[in-house]
Design an enzyme around this catalytic site. Sequence first.
Site, PDB file in Angstrom:
ATOM      1  N   GLU A 185       0.826  -1.205   0.000  1.00 48.90           N
ATOM      2  CA  GLU A 185       0.000   0.000   0.000  1.00 48.90           C
ATOM      3  C   GLU A 185       0.865   1.263   0.000  1.00 48.90           C
ATOM      4  OE1 GLU A 185      -3.956   2.054   1.868  1.00 48.90           O
ATOM      5  OE2 GLU A 185      -3.475  -0.008   2.405  1.00 48.90           O
ATOM      6  N   THR A 186       2.018   1.215   0.644  1.00 43.15           N
ATOM      7  CA  THR A 186       2.910   2.377   0.651  1.00 43.15           C
ATOM      8  C   THR A 186       3.412   2.693  -0.750  1.00 43.15           C
ATOM      9  OG1 THR A 186       3.587   1.981   2.940  1.00 43.15           O
ATOM     10  CG2 THR A 186       5.080   3.295   1.571  1.00 43.15           C
TER      11      THR A 186
END
Length: 177
Positions: free
Chosen positions: A96-97
């Site tokens: 997700e980062t």
Amino acid sequence: MTDDAPAADAPAPTAGPPAGADPGANDVAGLLALAGHDPAAAARAATAWCAGTLAERTGTEFTAVGPEEVAARMPVAGNTQPMGLLHGGASAALAETVGSVLCSLAAGPGTAAVGVDLSATHHRGVTPARSTWVTATARPLHVGRRVATVEVVVVDDDGRRVCTARLTCQLVAATGG
């Protein structure tokens, strides 16, 4: 409401790092400009952009930053579950980062990406004895005006696929950095 839930009056997402981060990384435009002429500086700036976030706590370091690809690595040690394997949540957080950063860069200046759907398939276990790092690489699947979707592939030190993730982000107007 739990302590972890955002308050109803939580501030809107920003498009830049906290004060004191690397110059040039204070917004998406600055990060894109750095990526265009100094990729190593752009990777350092993206890492600084994540100061004080979960990415910093997991030891995530960006290695490539651009509107078509974002990559970062995370140490396996310190990100394991009780059985000694890399925690699936750590792989998901890494995915997700890098995916959120890619969505912000692909959408361009003035836009922030907010994850709305994350799907991750874990293919193999990784231990600190077998792999020091896992590396996630995000590439766009679709970038529209309001939504962007990326594929993220996480591999171990030997290039073996550990996790495949798909992230969809809502693209919103960013507030100041």
